[in-house]
Each structure stands twice: as C-alpha cells, then as structure tokens.
Design a protein around this motif. Structure first.
Motif, mmCIF file in Angstrom:
data_model
loop_
_atom_site.group_PDB
_atom_site.id
_atom_site.type_symbol
_atom_site.label_atom_id
_atom_site.label_comp_id
_atom_site.label_asym_id
_atom_site.label_seq_id
_atom_site.Cartn_x
_atom_site.Cartn_y
_atom_site.Cartn_z
ATOM 1 N N SER B 22 0.938 -1.184 -0.110
ATOM 2 C CA SER B 22 -0.050 -0.093 -0.086
ATOM 3 C C SER B 22 0.793 1.224 -0.034
ATOM 4 C CB SER B 22 -0.696 0.039 1.318
ATOM 5 O OG SER B 22 -1.756 1.279 1.244
ATOM 6 N N CYS B 23 0.200 2.365 -0.596
ATOM 7 C CA CYS B 23 1.197 3.460 -0.675
ATOM 8 C C CYS B 23 -0.092 4.730 -0.516
ATOM 9 C CB CYS B 23 1.623 3.579 -2.207
ATOM 10 S SG CYS B 23 2.473 5.335 -2.343
ATOM 11 N N SER B 24 0.430 5.592 0.186
ATOM 12 C CA SER B 24 -0.501 6.796 0.566
ATOM 13 C C SER B 24 0.440 8.097 0.023
ATOM 14 C CB SER B 24 -0.909 7.212 1.829
ATOM 15 O OG SER B 24 -1.882 6.127 2.275
ATOM 16 N N PRO B 25 0.085 8.747 -1.049
ATOM 17 C CA PRO B 25 0.835 9.889 -1.418
ATOM 18 C C PRO B 25 0.673 10.980 -0.542
ATOM 19 C CG PRO B 25 -1.150 9.868 -2.779
ATOM 20 C CD PRO B 25 -1.108 8.507 -1.837
ATOM 21 N N ILE B 26 1.618 12.043 -1.079
ATOM 22 C CA ILE B 26 1.341 13.242 -0.428
ATOM 23 C C ILE B 26 0.123 13.811 -0.690
ATOM 24 C CG2 ILE B 26 2.596 15.854 -0.524
ATOM 25 C CD1 ILE B 26 5.207 14.339 -0.687
ATOM 26 N N SER B 27 -0.423 14.557 0.221
ATOM 27 C CA SER B 27 -1.855 15.139 -0.039
ATOM 28 C C SER B 27 -1.750 16.097 -1.304
ATOM 29 C CB SER B 27 -2.039 15.968 1.497
ATOM 30 O OG SER B 27 -3.388 16.510 1.024
ATOM 31 N N GLY B 28 -2.675 15.945 -2.134
ATOM 32 C CA GLY B 28 -2.847 16.798 -3.170
ATOM 33 C C GLY B 28 -1.916 16.262 -4.521
ATOM 34 N N HIS B 29 -1.428 15.141 -4.257
ATOM 35 C CA HIS B 29 -0.420 14.487 -5.436
ATOM 36 C C HIS B 29 -1.588 13.462 -5.973
ATOM 37 C CE1 HIS B 29 3.966 15.552 -4.146
ATOM 38 N NE2 HIS B 29 3.129 16.505 -4.242
ATOM 39 N N ARG B 30 -1.752 13.633 -7.442
ATOM 40 C CA ARG B 30 -2.573 12.835 -8.129
ATOM 41 C C ARG B 30 -1.797 11.564 -8.697
ATOM 42 N NH1 ARG B 30 -6.902 15.333 -11.638
ATOM 43 N NH2 ARG B 30 -5.275 16.947 -12.057
#
Lengths: 117, 114
Positions: B22-30
């Motif tokens: 699993s990966c959660s990107p930096i907020s706002g990065h699409r």
C-alpha cells in the motif's frame, strides 16, 4: 529509448575534498535530469533537477550539477565533501518530448559514495 | 505536510503466495508510481497511475498489477510470488500531471520471498 549510465559503482573521497559523481544519459528528445540520494533503509531523496535554462543547477546540501548537452552528461559535484554525504546516489532522466511516460523516470544503477574522515 | 507513506515496511512471504503493498501519496498529489529496487538491477519502473488510470507500465510480467483509488492512494499486487521478486518496492508521488516535477519517494516495502 531512454537510458542513464553511471560508470562508477563506487567513489571514495577524503573529507574536505571536492567530489564528482558521473552520469551520462540518452534520450530521443530533450531531457529532464534528476539526482537523488538514498541513505540506508530509506527511500530516495530529491537533490536537484535540470529542466531548462542555466546549465549549472544548484540543489540541496551544497550539491550542484552541470548539464552538458554536447557530452550528454549531468555530473553531480560538491566543493567540499562531508562524511555525512556517504550514501548511494542515483541519476535519472525523462524525455520531455515523451507524452506517455509523463512521470516515468529512468534511473542509473547508482554510485556508492564513501567520504573518508 | 506528511510524506509518502508505504505499508507494511517489511514482508516475508513464501513462493506461490500473493502480496499487496500500500502507498499513500502526499496530499494533493494525483500521480503515483511504483519502482522495484534490487542490488543487481537498480531501480526498475513498474507502473504509474494518475487519477485512477494506469498511464504507463514497465516491462514486468502480468503477475504485477496495481490500482489507484479516488483518494489517490495506491496498491500494488504481486501474485504467485517467485524468489526473484525479493526486492525493495518504492512508491513515489508527484503533483504534476506531466513534465519536470520531481518524484517524492516513500521509504519502501522490503519484500523477502522464501
């Protein structure tokens, strides 16, 4: 086709001396060029990039790199090495004329830099 | 601002099993990309997702797959694990749809296949 070559697997330099980590690239169009550093058990950290404009790019932690289009090189340099600079360094390229691989980077195999106290 | 978060940090599996990272990107990065890092091969591009669509895929077998959710979080799946799949799997995000934006990497998931 896009590719990056880092000809040296290992570079050793004495603390306080200047350091150079070499990178050459190949792209069909114009390049975006990047340097990243990786410390043990960590992901990659961005150091600097060349997009366009001035051939000398300054980045984090006192590092800089010079874009040389005729030699297709983007060597990483620092005037005075620190022991804490010891890490694995990756050069990467993206063809700015490639619309499909918009955020896909091609990485070199990495150069391990060891700064000797 | 929180960085890219990857879970789990370490995984041990046996041949033939499957695994999901699993990966959660930096907020706002699409844009979210996945890379495989091995000592011999360096970093190899797996695939990139942007707004829930796979835009690009590297030269890996179909056992490697991924997806991206509406909140930009991404998962990658490896089925029928092989010994050669042992590697550090890195996720990276960027805010740009295309161009010269730098990638921000997570610390990776170290997968060991026994």
């Amino acid at each position: 086709a896009q590719s990056v070559a880092q000809p040296e697997d290992q570079v050793n330099v004495a603390e306080g001396n200047p350091l150079t980590v070499k990178c050459t690239y190949s792209v069909s169009g114009n390049p975006y060029l990047f340097w990243y550093v990786q410390y043990p058990n960590r992901g990659l950290q961005f150091l600097l990039k060349y997009i366009t404009g001035d051939n000398l790019v300054k980045g984090s932690y006192g590092f800089e790199a010079e874009f040389n289009k005729s030699q297709t090189s983007f060597h990483l340099k620092k005037p005075s090495a620190l022991v804490s600079d010891s890490a694995l360094y990756f050069c990467a390229v993206r063809d700015m004329d490639d619309p499909v691989g918009a955020n896909n980077l091609f990485f070199g195999t990495g150069t391990r830099l060891t700064v000797i106290p | 601002k929180a960085g890219v978060t990857q879970t789990p940090r370490y995984l041990i599996k046996t041949r033939g099993q499957q695994v999901t990272l699993s990966c959660s990107p930096i907020s706002g990065h699409r844009s979210v990309s996945w890379y495989q890092q091995t000592p011999g091969q360096g970093l190899q591009f797996l695939f990139e997702y942007f707004s829930e669509t796979q835009r690009n895929k590297g030269n890996f077998p179909g056992r490697f797959s991924g997806r991206q959710f509406s909140n930009s979080r991404s998962e990658m799946n490896v089925s029928t694990l092989e010994l050669g799949d042992s590697a550090l799997y890195l996720c990276a995000s960027t805010h740009l749809a295309a161009g010269g934006g730098e990638l921000f990497f997570g610390s990776g998931t170290q997968l060991s296949v026994l």
